[in-house]
Design a protein around this motif. Structure first.
Motif, PDB file in Angstrom:
ATOM      1  N   GLY A   1      -8.568  -1.908  -8.748  1.00  0.00           N
ATOM      2  CA  GLY A   1      -8.398  -1.394  -7.404  1.00  0.00           C
ATOM      3  C   GLY A   1      -8.638  -2.451  -6.343  1.00  0.00           C
ATOM      4  O   GLY A   1      -9.008  -3.595  -6.625  1.00  0.00           O
ATOM      5  N   SER A   2      -8.456  -2.056  -5.103  1.00  0.00           N
ATOM      6  CA  SER A   2      -8.526  -2.944  -3.950  1.00  0.00           C
ATOM      7  C   SER A   2      -9.783  -3.808  -3.936  1.00  0.00           C
ATOM      8  O   SER A   2     -10.906  -3.300  -3.924  1.00  0.00           O
ATOM      9  CB  SER A   2      -8.483  -2.101  -2.669  1.00  0.00           C
ATOM     10  OG  SER A   2      -8.955  -2.813  -1.560  1.00  0.00           O
ATOM     11  N   LEU A   3      -9.599  -5.138  -3.911  1.00  0.00           N
ATOM     12  CA  LEU A   3     -10.746  -6.047  -3.859  1.00  0.00           C
ATOM     13  C   LEU A   3     -11.515  -5.916  -2.546  1.00  0.00           C
ATOM     14  O   LEU A   3     -12.758  -5.895  -2.556  1.00  0.00           O
ATOM     15  CB  LEU A   3     -10.301  -7.488  -4.086  1.00  0.00           C
ATOM     16  CG  LEU A   3     -11.419  -8.538  -4.029  1.00  0.00           C
ATOM     17  CD1 LEU A   3     -12.517  -8.235  -5.043  1.00  0.00           C
ATOM     18  CD2 LEU A   3     -10.849  -9.937  -4.244  1.00  0.00           C
ATOM     19  N   PRO A   4     -10.854  -5.815  -1.381  1.00  0.00           N
ATOM     20  CA  PRO A   4     -11.633  -5.645  -0.144  1.00  0.00           C
ATOM     21  C   PRO A   4     -12.527  -4.401  -0.175  1.00  0.00           C
ATOM     22  O   PRO A   4     -13.675  -4.458   0.277  1.00  0.00           O
ATOM     23  CB  PRO A   4     -10.553  -5.539   0.938  1.00  0.00           C
ATOM     24  CG  PRO A   4      -9.391  -6.292   0.383  1.00  0.00           C
ATOM     25  CD  PRO A   4      -9.408  -6.009  -1.087  1.00  0.00           C
ATOM     26  N   LEU A   5     -12.017  -3.287  -0.713  1.00  0.00           N
ATOM     27  CA  LEU A   5     -12.847  -2.087  -0.776  1.00  0.00           C
ATOM     28  C   LEU A   5     -13.970  -2.260  -1.784  1.00  0.00           C
ATOM     29  O   LEU A   5     -15.110  -1.848  -1.534  1.00  0.00           O
ATOM     30  CB  LEU A   5     -11.988  -0.871  -1.133  1.00  0.00           C
ATOM     31  CG  LEU A   5     -12.749   0.459  -1.217  1.00  0.00           C
ATOM     32  CD1 LEU A   5     -13.513   0.754   0.070  1.00  0.00           C
ATOM     33  CD2 LEU A   5     -11.800   1.606  -1.554  1.00  0.00           C
TER      34      LEU A   5
ATOM     35  N   ARG B   1      -8.239  10.599  -1.883  1.00  0.00           N
ATOM     36  CA  ARG B   1      -8.765  10.662  -3.250  1.00  0.00           C
ATOM     37  C   ARG B   1      -9.122   9.258  -3.711  1.00  0.00           C
ATOM     38  O   ARG B   1      -8.287   8.523  -4.248  1.00  0.00           O
ATOM     39  CB  ARG B   1      -7.738  11.299  -4.204  1.00  0.00           C
ATOM     40  CG  ARG B   1      -7.200  12.645  -3.758  1.00  0.00           C
ATOM     41  CD  ARG B   1      -8.322  13.629  -3.491  1.00  0.00           C
ATOM     42  NE  ARG B   1      -9.007  14.029  -4.717  1.00  0.00           N
ATOM     43  CZ  ARG B   1     -10.207  14.581  -4.724  1.00  0.00           C
ATOM     44  NH1 ARG B   1     -10.884  14.764  -3.613  1.00  0.00           N
ATOM     45  NH2 ARG B   1     -10.750  14.926  -5.882  1.00  0.00           N
ATOM     46  N   CYS B   2     -10.373   8.891  -3.475  1.00  0.00           N
ATOM     47  CA  CYS B   2     -10.804   7.544  -3.835  1.00  0.00           C
ATOM     48  C   CYS B   2     -12.290   7.565  -4.161  1.00  0.00           C
ATOM     49  O   CYS B   2     -13.131   7.697  -3.264  1.00  0.00           O
ATOM     50  CB  CYS B   2     -10.529   6.561  -2.696  1.00  0.00           C
ATOM     51  SG  CYS B   2     -10.763   4.838  -3.181  1.00  0.00           S
ATOM     52  N   GLY B   3     -12.609   7.458  -5.444  1.00  0.00           N
ATOM     53  CA  GLY B   3     -13.985   7.347  -5.900  1.00  0.00           C
ATOM     54  C   GLY B   3     -14.219   5.993  -6.526  1.00  0.00           C
ATOM     55  O   GLY B   3     -13.370   5.094  -6.448  1.00  0.00           O
TER      56      GLY B   3
ATOM     57  N   ALA C   1      -7.066   3.627  -0.855  1.00  0.00           N
ATOM     58  CA  ALA C   1      -8.084   2.570  -0.784  1.00  0.00           C
ATOM     59  C   ALA C   1      -8.059   1.871   0.568  1.00  0.00           C
ATOM     60  O   ALA C   1      -9.106   1.610   1.173  1.00  0.00           O
ATOM     61  CB  ALA C   1      -7.869   1.567  -1.919  1.00  0.00           C
ATOM     62  N   ASP C   2      -6.847   1.558   1.074  1.00  0.00           N
ATOM     63  CA  ASP C   2      -6.751   0.898   2.375  1.00  0.00           C
ATOM     64  C   ASP C   2      -7.224   1.811   3.498  1.00  0.00           C
ATOM     65  O   ASP C   2      -7.899   1.370   4.440  1.00  0.00           O
ATOM     66  CB  ASP C   2      -5.305   0.466   2.636  1.00  0.00           C
ATOM     67  CG  ASP C   2      -4.924  -0.792   1.869  1.00  0.00           C
ATOM     68  OD1 ASP C   2      -5.767  -1.292   1.096  1.00  0.00           O
ATOM     69  OD2 ASP C   2      -3.787  -1.273   2.033  1.00  0.00           O
ATOM     70  N   LEU C   3      -6.868   3.089   3.412  1.00  0.00           N
ATOM     71  CA  LEU C   3      -7.315   4.039   4.429  1.00  0.00           C
ATOM     72  C   LEU C   3      -8.838   4.131   4.456  1.00  0.00           C
ATOM     73  O   LEU C   3      -9.465   4.101   5.511  1.00  0.00           O
ATOM     74  CB  LEU C   3      -6.723   5.424   4.157  1.00  0.00           C
ATOM     75  CG  LEU C   3      -5.349   5.751   4.732  1.00  0.00           C
ATOM     76  CD1 LEU C   3      -4.891   7.113   4.235  1.00  0.00           C
ATOM     77  CD2 LEU C   3      -5.397   5.722   6.251  1.00  0.00           C
TER      78      LEU C   3
ATOM     79  N   ALA D   1       0.819  -1.212   0.000  1.00  0.00           N
ATOM     80  CA  ALA D   1       0.000   0.000   0.000  1.00  0.00           C
ATOM     81  C   ALA D   1       0.853   1.262   0.000  1.00  0.00           C
ATOM     82  O   ALA D   1       0.415   2.316  -0.454  1.00  0.00           O
ATOM     83  CB  ALA D   1      -0.938   0.005   1.202  1.00  0.00           C
ATOM     84  N   LEU D   2       2.086   1.159   0.510  1.00  0.00           N
ATOM     85  CA  LEU D   2       2.940   2.336   0.617  1.00  0.00           C
ATOM     86  C   LEU D   2       3.796   2.564  -0.620  1.00  0.00           C
ATOM     87  O   LEU D   2       4.175   3.709  -0.913  1.00  0.00           O
ATOM     88  CB  LEU D   2       3.858   2.214   1.843  1.00  0.00           C
ATOM     89  CG  LEU D   2       3.158   2.133   3.199  1.00  0.00           C
ATOM     90  CD1 LEU D   2       4.188   1.971   4.303  1.00  0.00           C
ATOM     91  CD2 LEU D   2       2.320   3.383   3.442  1.00  0.00           C
ATOM     92  N   THR D   3       4.101   1.513  -1.357  1.00  0.00           N
ATOM     93  CA  THR D   3       5.064   1.669  -2.449  1.00  0.00           C
ATOM     94  C   THR D   3       4.608   1.093  -3.786  1.00  0.00           C
ATOM     95  O   THR D   3       5.236   1.351  -4.811  1.00  0.00           O
ATOM     96  CB  THR D   3       6.397   0.988  -2.073  1.00  0.00           C
ATOM     97  OG1 THR D   3       6.179  -0.410  -1.861  1.00  0.00           O
ATOM     98  CG2 THR D   3       6.985   1.612  -0.817  1.00  0.00           C
TER      99      THR D   3
END
Length: 465
Positions: free
Chosen positions: A150-154, A320-322, A350-352, A141-143
């Motif tokens: 995009g993130s499957l969990p989200l 910034r995540c839509g 996304a993780d945040l 997530a950091l690098t």
């Protein structure tokens, strides 16, 4: 004297042609109107038009093809949005509105902006999420880059949340974006060609107009009512303009606060089916609702409706995540566009966002926001009426109040005067395709607690009383 007059008229014709090129009405390779047609259109002599065309050919703006006519030759100048859509004065157009709202104004009062005060948002939850990210020994997530969608969990979480609104969408029908504006930009890239027509509500969110202008399309407004767009006008616009899609907020409408009625939604979808119309539904204010309102995406099942949204209004504009929810084959094509134009999403954002939405505090945060906004709405309605400003409707939810000033007041002039006193107002004409609603203002009720605002409005209304 005659020579000077000819020069002046020649210059006017040249200005018309250059202006059309700058506005993308005329693009390289397109044929100009004939000398006769241009002369008849602008009311000048054919000799004046011939002189103008000759001068434009001499400086390389156009070129002559013997026996065929004149054609645009020059490369397009860089796109300047402020040169397009001249119905609204430049100082108070949609981009002016955004610049003034986003500016670091120190102690500026911003009842015209479109978001909540910083202290109303989920700062504590975000700080908690950032600390968790810093402790996580995995560096993805950091690098790293995000996956194409995009993130499957989200995405799985968003699918469950959509189901709560009656929208049936699997995780593979969801694409994460950088924001709802980015989502709409991708949809425009996917569906539109320059010169296409898009229907919007009149009034509508002013940045819809700015973004569509950037895509060089024709924008047609349909009158808004308290239960959705005027269905008769909507049907007429479909027949006359054959639009590529219709763009709207349905749950909590921006700027009016109106809520789409189920009967209106069914009529719109029947018309959309008959005219092969795509509908793009921006649902960014969903979490401000007290009760779930009708959704076009829910009735349609994401067949011809594309649903976009984000949490910038309820969680944080800094994350910034839509997202886009659409048919699986459309999502795949939109993901390709996302890769081509911005490579990858932001896995940290996304993780945040996933952490904030699932840590147990978000439900309480939203309930607090709804109650706080309801109090602010009631207070603002009362105070506006006290100075002679009447709401169009009293919204059931949300942050916006659409209100009419006393007869004879021009909100454009009022906005200029307010800005000189450090107050950012949102005049009605920036929300309209044709510059209508010039006696209306949009108020953000969460930003309407300053006495200086109502003192200013009271003085302005009394001056025309």
């Amino acid at each position: 004297m005659a020579t000077n007059m000819l020069e002046t008229r020649t210059g006017q014709v040249m200005h018309v042609i250059r202006d059309r090129i700058e506005r993308r009405t005329l693009t390289p390779g397109l044929r100009l109107p004939s000398v006769r047609a241009m002369a008849e259109t602008i009311g000048f002599s054919k000799s004046t038009v011939v002189e103008a065309y000759d001068r434009l050919a001499a400086d390389g703006t156009i070129r002559s093809r013997p026996g065929s006519g004149f054609y645009v030759a020059s490369p397009l100048a860089p796109l300047a949005l402020n040169r397009l859509g001249g119905a609204v004065e430049r100082e108070v157009d949609p981009l002016w509105m955004l610049r003034q709202s986003l500016a670091d104004g120190g102690k500026r009062i911003k009842p015209g902006c479109g978001w909540l005060p910083d202290e109303w948002l989920a700062g504590d939850a975000i700080r908690k999420g950032l600390r968790a990210a810093a402790r996580d020994t995995r560096d993805r997530a950091l690098t790293g880059y995000a996956s194409p969608q995009g993130s499957l969990p989200l995405r799985a979480l968003l699918a469950r949340r959509l189901a709560g609104q009656g929208v049936d969408a699997a995780p593979d029908q969801i694409l994460l974006t950088d924001s709802s504006t980015h989502a709409l930009d991708l949809v425009c890239r996917f569906l539109l060609e320059p010169g296409d027509t898009v229907l919007v509500d009149d009034p509508c969110y002013f940045n819809f107009l700015a973004l569509l202008r950037a895509h060089r399309v024709k924008v047609v407004g349909v009158a808004m009512t308290p239960t959705g767009p005027d269905v008769t006008a909507f049907a007429a616009a479909l027949t006359e303009h054959r639009p590529r899609f219709y763009l709207t907020n349905s749950a909590v409408h921006n700027p009016t606060g109106a809520t789409l009625a189920a009967a209106t939604a069914h009529k719109l979808l029947k018309l959309a089916d008959a005219h092969d119309l795509v509908i793009v539904e921006d649902d960014i204010f969903a979490d401000f609702e007290h009760a779930i309102a009708p959704r076009l995406a829910a009735f349609d099942g994401l067949d011809r409706v594309i649903r976009i949204g984000s949490f910038s209004k309820s969680v944080s504009a800094a994350i910034r995540c839509g997202h886009i929810a659409a048919r699986p084959d459309w999502v795949e094509a939109l993901a390709d566009l996302r890769i081509a134009t911005s490579m990858s999403g932001n896995p940290l954002s996304a993780d945040l966002l996933h952490g904030v939405l699932t840590d147990g505090s978000y439900r309480r945060h939203v309930e607090t926001l709804r109650a706080r906004l309801a109090r602010a709405m009631a207070r603002t309605v009362k105070r506006l009426r006290a100075v002679g400003i009447e709401p169009w409707i009293e919204p059931d939810a949300g942050i916006f109040l659409w209100a009419r000033l006393p007869d004879g007041m021009d909100t454009v002039r009022l906005a200029r005067a307010a800005l000189a006193q450090g107050i950012v107002l949102a005049p009605g004409n920036v929300f309209s395709t044709g510059g209508a609603w010039s006696d209306y203002l949009r108020f953000n009720v969460s930003m309407c607690d300053d006495e200086a605002l109502f003192a200013f409005l009271g003085d302005a209304c009394r001056s025309v009383g």
